[in-house]
Every structure is written in structure tokens, then in C-alpha cells.
Design a protein around this motif. Structure first.
Motif, PDB file in Angstrom:
ATOM      1  N   UNK A 161      -6.379  37.541  48.032  1.00 26.74           N
ATOM      2  CA  UNK A 161      -7.111  36.424  48.632  1.00 26.74           C
ATOM      3  C   UNK A 161      -7.564  35.456  47.542  1.00 26.74           C
ATOM      4  N   UNK A 162      -7.678  35.982  46.299  1.00 24.92           N
ATOM      5  CA  UNK A 162      -8.094  35.125  45.181  1.00 24.92           C
ATOM      6  C   UNK A 162      -7.039  34.087  44.833  1.00 24.92           C
ATOM      7  N   UNK A 163      -5.846  34.214  45.381  1.00 27.81           N
ATOM      8  CA  UNK A 163      -4.838  33.184  45.139  1.00 27.81           C
ATOM      9  C   UNK A 163      -5.194  31.878  45.825  1.00 27.81           C
ATOM     10  N   UNK A 164      -6.097  31.950  46.835  1.00 28.70           N
ATOM     11  CA  UNK A 164      -6.529  30.730  47.529  1.00 28.70           C
ATOM     12  C   UNK A 164      -8.053  30.579  47.525  1.00 28.70           C
ATOM     13  N   UNK A 165      -8.771  31.637  47.137  1.00 28.87           N
ATOM     14  CA  UNK A 165     -10.232  31.621  47.168  1.00 28.87           C
ATOM     15  C   UNK A 165     -10.757  31.558  45.737  1.00 28.87           C
ATOM     16  N   UNK A 166     -11.643  30.624  45.482  1.00 25.23           N
ATOM     17  CA  UNK A 166     -12.200  30.447  44.145  1.00 25.23           C
ATOM     18  C   UNK A 166     -13.510  31.191  44.023  1.00 25.23           C
ATOM     19  N   UNK A 167     -13.530  32.234  43.191  1.00 24.62           N
ATOM     20  CA  UNK A 167     -14.753  32.980  42.945  1.00 24.62           C
ATOM     21  C   UNK A 167     -15.132  32.905  41.484  1.00 24.62           C
ATOM     22  N   UNK A 168     -16.341  33.291  41.141  1.00 26.22           N
ATOM     23  CA  UNK A 168     -16.795  33.188  39.753  1.00 26.22           C
ATOM     24  C   UNK A 168     -16.231  34.289  38.860  1.00 26.22           C
ATOM     25  N   UNK A 169     -16.204  33.993  37.553  1.00 25.01           N
ATOM     26  CA  UNK A 169     -15.865  34.982  36.520  1.00 25.01           C
ATOM     27  C   UNK A 169     -14.529  35.678  36.784  1.00 25.01           C
ATOM     28  N   UNK A 170     -13.503  34.880  37.091  1.00 18.17           N
ATOM     29  CA  UNK A 170     -12.235  35.495  37.517  1.00 18.17           C
ATOM     30  C   UNK A 170     -11.048  34.582  37.229  1.00 18.17           C
ATOM     31  N   UNK A 171     -11.150  33.744  36.225  1.00 13.24           N
ATOM     32  CA  UNK A 171     -10.152  32.682  36.083  1.00 13.24           C
ATOM     33  C   UNK A 171      -8.758  33.207  35.786  1.00 13.24           C
ATOM     34  N   UNK A 172      -8.618  34.166  34.880  1.00 11.17           N
ATOM     35  CA  UNK A 172      -7.278  34.621  34.509  1.00 11.17           C
ATOM     36  C   UNK A 172      -6.600  35.345  35.666  1.00 11.17           C
ATOM     37  N   UNK A 173      -7.347  36.252  36.312  1.00 14.56           N
ATOM     38  CA  UNK A 173      -6.783  37.014  37.429  1.00 14.56           C
ATOM     39  C   UNK A 173      -6.407  36.099  38.591  1.00 14.56           C
ATOM     40  N   UNK A 174      -7.313  35.240  38.983  1.00 17.21           N
ATOM     41  CA  UNK A 174      -7.057  34.384  40.139  1.00 17.21           C
ATOM     42  C   UNK A 174      -5.928  33.411  39.875  1.00 17.21           C
ATOM     43  N   UNK A 175      -5.851  32.908  38.643  1.00 18.00           N
ATOM     44  CA  UNK A 175      -4.776  31.968  38.313  1.00 18.00           C
ATOM     45  C   UNK A 175      -3.413  32.642  38.390  1.00 18.00           C
ATOM     46  N   UNK A 176      -3.329  33.885  37.901  1.00 19.86           N
ATOM     47  CA  UNK A 176      -2.036  34.566  37.952  1.00 19.86           C
ATOM     48  C   UNK A 176      -1.671  34.953  39.380  1.00 19.86           C
ATOM     49  N   UNK A 177      -2.690  35.236  40.215  1.00 17.05           N
ATOM     50  CA  UNK A 177      -2.409  35.521  41.620  1.00 17.05           C
ATOM     51  C   UNK A 177      -1.908  34.274  42.346  1.00 17.05           C
ATOM     52  N   UNK A 178      -2.441  33.110  41.970  1.00 16.05           N
ATOM     53  CA  UNK A 178      -1.940  31.867  42.548  1.00 16.05           C
ATOM     54  C   UNK A 178      -0.494  31.627  42.126  1.00 16.05           C
ATOM     55  N   UNK A 179      -0.180  32.006  40.889  1.00 17.72           N
ATOM     56  CA  UNK A 179       1.200  31.910  40.403  1.00 17.72           C
ATOM     57  C   UNK A 179       2.108  32.788  41.259  1.00 17.72           C
ATOM     58  N   UNK A 180       1.695  34.035  41.495  1.00 20.41           N
ATOM     59  CA  UNK A 180       2.492  34.933  42.334  1.00 20.41           C
ATOM     60  C   UNK A 180       2.680  34.363  43.744  1.00 20.41           C
ATOM     61  N   UNK A 181       1.604  33.804  44.284  1.00 18.39           N
ATOM     62  CA  UNK A 181       1.683  33.269  45.650  1.00 18.39           C
ATOM     63  C   UNK A 181       2.710  32.156  45.745  1.00 18.39           C
ATOM     64  N   UNK A 182       2.795  31.318  44.710  1.00 13.15           N
ATOM     65  CA  UNK A 182       3.778  30.229  44.787  1.00 13.15           C
ATOM     66  C   UNK A 182       5.183  30.734  44.505  1.00 13.15           C
ATOM     67  N   UNK A 183       5.302  31.831  43.716  1.00 11.86           N
ATOM     68  CA  UNK A 183       6.626  32.448  43.543  1.00 11.86           C
ATOM     69  C   UNK A 183       7.196  32.854  44.901  1.00 11.86           C
ATOM     70  N   UNK A 184       6.342  33.345  45.788  1.00 14.12           N
ATOM     71  CA  UNK A 184       6.795  33.726  47.129  1.00 14.12           C
ATOM     72  C   UNK A 184       7.481  32.546  47.803  1.00 14.12           C
TER      73      UNK A 184
END
Length: 678
Positions: free
Chosen positions: A556-579
């Protein structure tokens, strides 16, 4: 309490069945006659216990025995309508059964019941079938066994064969068994130990005679250009060819594959008689029912490149299918079952090895084992004489036998993912393990790919035998490691159908605390790792030509912006667009690419157990033990997400119900409004 006669029978059966030189998997049968108490009359009743239909001697238990009343079984001789109607007798066996439960009687039941011996073994040993398929098998039987073993001309298994063997035993009181032309052996004894000893003596005597008197080159001179490649080169070529061959063998129905390059296979493939012997096909009914009447031979030198072999496959496959269809047309009667498929079950590649195929891994592996048995039979027959299997017409009568068709129809319906092969990364724990477990439960073969090989193998062993799951080492951030893991997968199961990009890790840090190393580590494992796995796995899917699925476990962090999570969330967004990107690119090959966006999975999660849970709990100001409850209370449904929820979504996405869906992200977050897809 188990009857002592049954105990002895099980012990003997397991002992004989433990050695594939004695009999093949699920082949042959054993029996014992004795008495037990009839619960109705309280008196002794004569019974026969015999291995039931479909059982395996090596793993036989009392539940796998059919139990019949001897008086009723022998009375069937009085109602036998003759060989033209002998199949009717199989249904009559049901009326001779004693008690309830137990296995269904097999076609060989009459052989055991009618032969006047307390214990009877019918086996398919390589050495015995070698004599049974030699052109002068009858004379060899006389020479080798000096009257102790008697020749029985080929006859299809059934009631008449039982009568024939019973008559031979009666006419030859010195005999301890028979060689069944084109088929196998039958032995008997007054005790269980004597029957087993006689069986083993026939097998060993035949093997010793072949070894002592056989010519040294039964397959002809070795063709140097067809000799085995070095091991590493051989397996690399096998891995490259496997997806193409699986696609070829799956034209009618998706198959699972098995590869073997054992010495017996490589010797056969290098011999000058390869094509002639392969064309003759196998002989023992148990063999060709699993291997088809003949294999497909890729008749190219070992040095032929992968590209040259691939280029030759379409024409060879078309010719094989046409040949099989012609075989069917030559022998089919108006009431014959429909042709079951024209693809090969065995594919032989000189210099490389043998690929065998079946509806599941066990069937594929056993088909390969049976063809190795057949190779050993051909070796023995050619060493002493000339290999002469039963006729094509007889093979067809058995392959498309109404009784065989009825047996196939009695099989339980396959599970939804039967025949599919999954490769799950990060599968030794947490979400990945739950996904692998669910896929196996639905019939898939699964490759447990994980950085920790020992844990991957441990999870695979928990899920079942190597016919179900294997564990491989996989550093998804290293392309060579990914390619090696995928090569192991295709050599184990023949190819791939479902790839789950699940491997991941996380470090919960603020922007200013996140180091370049933190950023690179997470992107290497998840963004780069998913890319490398998808890229190399997609090549296999394309080579197979039968479609497939790629599923990304994003967040869900691929579309949801939460605190203290920039590296993880950014890579999850990368995975989501790979789909989305891969869905658009691979759709023309029938490959679907979808993603799953879970909320934080605390229970059973390797990531959370590795420190991520403590970091996230600190971020939200809750105790780590309460983190799951915290995530649950902020969702619309108020439910905590666990690994099995994610596994359920993976299963759903790769079923036929979603056959027209690609590029989709499925939230598995119990309803996080801020992560709704827009």
C-alpha cells in the motif's frame, strides 16, 4: 489385529518394490492366500489378499490390498465366457470381495487367484523383460532356466492369462515361475519367503546370464558426435532447451517436466541403434502406458547449438504428432476412446539427456524412470538377441483399452493449479512461505527461492517431496544468481508458469537518517531484484509459448505516503509501475502481470521480525506487540492483514477466473482509504 499372512505379504511386497530392478513404480503385484474368521459365520474362510489397482509395491500398506473370497473367485471359471468377453470378468471381481474397504481389484487378480500356489509375485524386472522381448525369448528361457521357468507367449493381461499360467504350473510341477512374453515374470511359492526367493532367483539368473553371455555393445558402436557433453555444458544446454521442449509437449495439455542425464540414458543416446530401437518403442504395458508407444528423438549431434536444436523442433514435433495420429487411425475401432493427445511424453536429446512429461511432477518423473527401464530392457535383449517388443496393434489395444479408460475416469479431478509451476522469491518465511504453501495446496509445483538456501530447502521439505517443492538459493540482486536459480527450477520441473516477486526487506528511517547504502540495499533487492527476476523468467515463459503469470508483492506504501519510509516506499512505487510496464509489454505472449498491495503484515513476517516492526512501532508511538492491532484499527474493515491473506490474493490472480486481467493492483489492506487506487 492384522493377519500374519498379510504382514508377510506387505513385508515381501515392500522388499521387492524397494529395488526398481525388480519392478517399476506402481508396476507388478503380489498376493497371498490364507484363512481368516468370517464375522458372519464365525468360521474360517479362505481368502486371497492381492495388491489392488494403482498401488505401488514399495510403499504398499494393508489398505492397498484387495481381499477376495477364494471359493467365489475360483467359481468364476464356470461362468467365464471366453477371451473375446474376458473384460466382463473384471466387474465380477466386485462380487468376490470380502468385507468392506480395501483397494479395487486389478486386471491381474485372476492370475493370482487361479494359480495353485499360496503366494504369487508378478513383476516387471528389466532382466526378465529383456528375455521376454528377445526374438528367441522362448529358447533363451529354456537355456537359461533349464525348465524351472516356463515361457508363456504374449497375451494381454486378463482372465485368460490367469488360466494359461495356472495350466502351465499344473503341467510343470518343477517350475517356480514363468517368463511372460513381451511383458514380465510371474513366480510363486508355498511360503512368502519362498515366493520372494524364487522371484529374486529368476531376476538375478537372467541378469547374470545377460552379463556373462551378452555382447559388449548392445546399442551398436558409439557415435562420437553423439557422445555426452561435459556435465556443466550438458546441464546448461538442458536448461536452455527445457522451456521449448515443455511448450512442445504441452500443445494438447499443459505438462510438467523432468530431466535426467544418468549414464544409461547417455549411453543409449550415443549408440548407433538409437533411432531404430526408439522407433520400436517400449513393450511392457506399464512402460508404454506412461511413455507413449515411442519417444521423440532430436536426432542432432551433441555439438548442435541450442539455436540449431530450437530451429529443428517445430518440424520434428509436427512429424511426431502426425505419426501418432496415424497410429491411432490405423487401429481405432468405432467404439475406441477418443485420442488422448498426440504430444510426446519422452524427448531424447543426444549429448544432453532425456526429458519426460506428465500431468504432474511425479507422473513426469515416473515416465522417465520407466523409459530408463525400457532402455535397460533393450540393452539386455540386444546383448543376447534382437529386441522385439509386442506389436503396435497390441500396444494400441492396451493404450486405448476400455478398462484403462475407465481407470483414467476414476481419477479424482485435478486441483485448480495442477500442472502449473511457481517460482516464489523470499519464500523461506512470512508472506513468501504462505504463498508457496497455498500454491502447493492448490496443486502447483513450487520453487522456494531464498537468500538462505538451508531455510529454503527446509520449507520445501515441509511442503512435500521434491515432486512438489524444491528449495534454491537466490540473491535476486545478482543476475547470475537469478539465472542459476531459474535454471535449477526448469531442470527440476521443466519450465515455469507463475513468478511471484516477493523478496524484500525494509529499514524505517527518516529522510535525513537514510543513507545511500540504505537506499541502494532496498532498491537492489526489490526494484532491481524484481526487474532481474521478471526479465529472466519472462524469457522462459516466452520460450514455452503457453503464457503465464507474474505477480508482484508491492505494498500500500506504493501509493500511500507515510513518514520515515522514503527508501522502502520509493522502491515499492518502482515495483508497482513495473507491473504496468510489463503488463503492456508481455501481453502479446499471453503473460499476465499483476500486483498486490498489502498493508503492514506483522504476524509471521520476516521483515517485521527483522527490526522493521520495532522501527514502525516507534514511528507510530505504539508498543511493538500492539503494532498489528494498530494497523487493523486504522482500516475500514478493522482487520489485521496476515500472510495468508496475501497468499489468497496471489492464488486468485493466477486462476482462470482472472484470465482476462492484467496490469491490476489488488489491495489487501482491509481498507486503507488513503491507499485507494485512483
Amino acid at each position: 489385529m492384522t493377519n500374519p499372512t498379510v504382514n508377510d505379504l506387505i513385508t515381501r511386497s515392500n522388499s521387492l518394490g524397494a529395488d526398481r530392478r525388480n519392478t517399476n513404480y506402481a508396476g507388478g503385484n503380489t498376493s497371498a492366500k490364507g484363512t481368516d474368521i468370517d464375522p458372519v459365520t464365525g468360521e474360517d474362510v479362505e481368502l486371497m489378499w492381492v495388491k489392488g489397482s494403482g498401488g505401488d509395491l514399495g510403499t504398499l500398506t494393508p489398505e492397498g490390498l484387495a481381499v477376495l473370497r477364494l471359493d467365489r473367485l475360483r467359481a468364476m471359471e464356470n461362468t467365464y465366457p471366453g477371451v473375446e468377453r474376458e473384460d466382463e470378468m473384471v466387474a465380477a471381481f466386485d462380487y468376490t470381495l470380502h468385507g468392506k474397504g480395501g483397494a479395487a481389484p486389478s486386471i491381474d487378480t485372476a492370475m493370482h487367484g487361479l494359480v495353485d500356489a499360496a503366494h504369487v509375485d508378478h513383476l516387471h524386472p528389466d532382466s526378465g523383460i529383456a528375455i521376454a522381448t528377445a526374438t528367441d525369448g522362448e529358447e533363451l528361457t529354456k537355456t537359461i532356466f533349464d525348465g524351472l521357468v516356463v515361457w508363456v507367449p504374449w497375451r494381454r493381461p486378463g482372465f485368460q492369462l490367469g488360466l494359461d499360467i495356472a495350466a502351465i504350473k499344473a503341467e510343470n510341477p518343477q517350475a517356480i515361475g514363468t517368463i511372460l512374453g513381451g511383458h514380465g515374470i510371474t513366480a510363486w511359492g508355498a511360503t512368502s519367503a519362498e515366493s520372494e526367493a524364487n522371484s529374486r532367483w529368476i531376476i538375478d539368473t537372467a541378469a547374470d546370464y545377460i552379463a556373462e553371455h551378452g555382447r559388449p555393445d548392445p546399442f551398436g558402436a558409439e557415435r562420437a558426435e553423439y557422445a555426452a557433453l561435459p556435465p556443466d555444458e550438458r546441464r546448461a544446454k538442458a536448461a536452455a532447451l527445457a522451456p521449448h521442449l515443455r511448450g512442445l509437449a504441452s500443445a494438447d495439455k499443459t505438462m510438467v517436466g523432468h530431466f535426467t542425464d544418468e549414464p544409461a540414458v547417455l549411453e543409449f543416446l550415443a549408440g548407433e541403434k538409437l533411432n531404430a530401437l526408439a522407433e520400436l518403442g517400449t513393450s511392457c504395458p506399464d512402460h508404454f502406458l506412461r511413455t507413449k508407444v515411442k519417444p521423440l528423438v532430436i536426432d542432432l549431434p551433441a555439438a548442435a547449438s541450442v539455436e540449431e536444436v530450437i530451429a529443428a523442433l517445430p518440424a520434428l514435433h509436427e512429424a511426431y504428432r502426425a505419426d501418432y495420429a496415424a497410429y491411432y487411425d490405423r487401429h481405432a475401432e468405432p467404439d475406441s476412446p477418443a485420442m488422448r493427445g498426440a504430444d510426446p511424453a519422452i524427448i531424447l536429446v543426444p549429448g544432453v539427456g532425456m526429458f519426460s512429461f506428465g500431468a504432474d511432477k511425479q507422473t513426469a518423473r515416473v515416465a522417465g524412470e520407466f523409459y530408463v527401464n525400457a532402455i535397460n530392457v533393450m540393452r539386455g535383449a540386444e546383448a543376447l538377441s534382437t529386441y522385439a517388443p509386442i506389436s503396435e496393434a497390441e500396444k494400441f489395444r492396451i493404450e486405448y483399452w476400455a478398462l484403462e479408460e475407465a481407470k483414467l475416469k476414476r481419477k479424482p479431478a485435478p486441483k485448480p493449479l495442477a500442472g502449473r509451476i511457481a517460482f516464489v522469491t523470499g519464500a523461506a518465511s512470512g508472506i513468501g512461505k504462505a504463498i508457496a504453501t497455498r500454491l502447493v495446496s492448490e496443486g502447483a509445483c513450487v520453487v522456494i527461492a531464498d537468500l538462505d538456501l538451508a531455510k529454503a530447502q527446509e520449507v520445501a521439505a515441509e511442503l512435500g517431496s521434491t515432486d512438489v517443492a524444491i528449495g534454491v538459493a537466490a540473491d535476486v540482486s545478482d543476475e547470475a544468481g537469478v539465472q542459476s536459480a531459474l535454471a535449477e527450477a526448469v531442470l527440476a520441473f521443466g519450465g515455469l508458469d507463475l513468478i511471484v516477486n516477493n523478496a524484500g526487506l525494509s529499514l524505517s528511517k527518516s529522510l535525513f537518517e537514510t543513507t545511500e547504502a540504505d537506499w541502494d540495499l532496498q532498491h537492489n533487492v526489490m526494484a532491481k531484484g524484481s526487474f532481474l527476476v521478471s526479465k529472466n523468467a519472462a524469457r522462459i515463459l516466452v520460450d514455452q509459448g503457453i503464457g503465464g503469470d507474474i505477480v508482484y508483492i508491492s505494498s500500500k506504501n506504493s501509493v500511500f505516503a507515510g513518514p520515515n519510509n522514503i527508501a522502502y516506499s520509493a522502491t515499492k512505487a518502482d515495483q508497482a509501475h513495473q507491473v504496468r510496464l510489463l503488463a503492456a509489454e508481455l501481453g502479446e505472449h499471453g503473460i499476465r502481470v499483476n500486483g498486490i498491495n498489502p498493508d503492514g503484515v506483522v504476524r509471521g513476517s520476516g521483515i517485521f521480525a527483522g527490526g522493521w516492526g520495532a522501527q514502525r512501532a516507534k514511528t507510530y508511538g505504539v508498543k511493538e506487540k500492539d503494532l498489528g492491532k494498530f494497523y487493523a484499527q486504522r482500516t475500514i474493515l478493522g482487520r489485521e492483514v496476515v500472510p495468508e491473506n496475501v497468499a489468497n490474493a496471489v492464488y486468485a490472480l493466477c486462476t482462470s477466473d482472472f484470465s482476462h486481467t492484467t496490469g491490476l493492483h489488488v489491495p489487501v489492506d482491509a481498507g486503507v482509504a488513503a491507499a485507494f487506487l485512483r
